[in-house]
Write a protein that holds these residues in place. Structure first.
Motif, short mmCIF file in Angstrom:
data_model
loop_
_atom_site.label_atom_id
_atom_site.label_comp_id
_atom_site.label_asym_id
_atom_site.label_seq_id
_atom_site.Cartn_x
_atom_site.Cartn_y
_atom_site.Cartn_z
N LEU A 140 11.26 -11.28 27.57
CA LEU A 140 11.12 -10.31 28.65
C LEU A 140 11.93 -9.06 28.31
N ASP A 141 11.36 -7.89 28.58
CA ASP A 141 12.08 -6.64 28.36
C ASP A 141 12.96 -6.29 29.55
N LEU A 142 12.51 -6.63 30.74
CA LEU A 142 13.31 -6.41 31.94
C LEU A 142 12.80 -7.34 33.03
N ALA A 143 13.58 -7.45 34.09
CA ALA A 143 13.22 -8.37 35.17
C ALA A 143 13.64 -7.79 36.50
N VAL A 144 12.96 -8.23 37.55
CA VAL A 144 13.33 -7.90 38.92
C VAL A 144 13.69 -9.21 39.60
N VAL A 156 22.28 -5.28 31.65
CA VAL A 156 22.47 -4.08 32.45
C VAL A 156 21.73 -4.29 33.77
N THR A 157 22.40 -4.06 34.88
CA THR A 157 21.79 -4.27 36.19
C THR A 157 21.78 -2.97 36.99
N ARG A 158 20.74 -2.83 37.80
CA ARG A 158 20.64 -1.66 38.69
C ARG A 158 20.15 -2.14 40.05
N GLY A 275 21.93 -2.85 24.92
CA GLY A 275 21.53 -2.45 23.58
C GLY A 275 20.46 -1.38 23.63
N ASP A 276 19.82 -1.16 22.48
CA ASP A 276 18.79 -0.13 22.39
C ASP A 276 17.62 -0.49 23.30
N THR A 277 17.20 0.47 24.11
CA THR A 277 16.09 0.26 25.04
C THR A 277 14.84 0.93 24.47
N PRO A 278 13.74 0.19 24.28
CA PRO A 278 12.51 0.78 23.75
C PRO A 278 12.03 1.93 24.63
#
Length: 289
Positions: A140-144, A156-158, A275-278
């Motif tokens: 997974l690249d990101l999650a909610v 990293v969280t927002r 890290g590096d984010t695409p």
């Protein structure tokens, strides 16, 4: 060894078999098998243990697959960087989301498609445990997700939203134990027939935590795994349900009751690895701010 071979091996590992991998890759099973065998001969070791119904990674496969994923991500980022210079952002974003968490995900996804039609989005809805596993494994690249804490190790969280939950009942139901302003307590809710979500749902996790913190025991009358069914049960006056106010607002014919105190709540967080984010992920994050 080439990127296509790596992609095939990673797909077999994720799909759990050669047939399922062939379906995902839109090729015949023999092509998948021959690709894996050729790579195993090149490496001088087996990557999979084959059984009648499923394949499992060998120790060599266990170390190969994460490295192959990293190589595939690096290649995709390189292509995306060149496309970005040319003014044509491409790439793929894979999103994980726990069930019943965020009803507004369609908005940033639609905005991303309008701005960058060349970006492909994959959405995986799963339990919170599976979403966290996907973030760790790099699938997974990101999650909610709904989290208790603002920070998670290596992530990293927002904050996307903070929301209290409400009790939802059928229109004709006069709830016992409500205050003059229509509010209800957790103890009062526990005495009513409750429509609950399954234990792996984020809503259920937050509701359980609130009842435990208040020292209130409760019993689930009806357990479901989708919002619409929960609303229908409530609408038929078969029980009441605790859910986020934003979700309750989608059923205006039902009656909502705020909690007088100790209201269940959650923080909806966007999470992605450090890290590096695409570039494609960065573009989506811009629409989730």
């Amino acid at each position: 060894m080439d990127l296509r071979q790596m992609e095939v091996v990673v797909t077999v590992a994720e799909a759990g078999g050669f047939t399922a991998a062939a379906q995902r890759l839109h090729v015949v099973q023999s092509a998948v098998s021959s690709t894996v065998l050729a790579l195993e001969r090149e490496l001088g070791t087996s990557l999979f243990d084959r059984t009648t119904h499923r394949v499992f990674l060998t120790p060599a496969g266990e170390v190969f697959v994460p490295a192959a994923r990293a190589a595939l991500r690096a290649a995709e980022q390189a292509r995306a960087a060149v496309d970005l210079v040319r003014g044509k952002l491409r790439g793929r974003v894979t999103i994980g989301m726990a069930q019943g968490v965020w009803a507004d995900l369609h908005r940033p996804l639609a905005a991303l498609r309008a701005e960058h039609p060349g970006v492909t989005v994959r959405l995986r809805q799963a339990s919170l445990a599976d979403v966290r596993h996907g973030l760790r494994e790099g699938t997974l690249d990101l999650a909610v997700v709904a989290l208790d804490r603002g920070q998670q190790r290596g992530l990293v969280t927002r904050l996307l939203s903070y929301e209290e939950m409400v009790l939802v009942s059928a229109p004709p139901r006069a709830l016992t134990g409500t205050g003059p302003d229509g509010t209800v307590t957790l103890a009062g809710a526990a005495r009513l027939p409750l429509v609950d979500f399954t234990p792996d749902w984020a809503i259920r996790l937050c509701v359980d935590r609130a009842f435990r913190a208040a020292g209130v025991e409760r019993e689930t009358a009806l357990e479901v795994d989708d919002i619409v069914t929960a609303a229908e049960l409530v609408r038929s006056d078969l029980g009441v349900c605790v859910m986020p106010a934003s979700i309750a607002g989608r059923f205006p014919d039902l009656v909502t009751h705020a909690f007088a105190r100790h209201a269940p709540h959650w923080k909806i967080m966007m999470v992605h690895p450090r890290g590096d984010t695409p570039p494609a992920v960065t573009a989506l994050l811009g629409h989730m701010a």
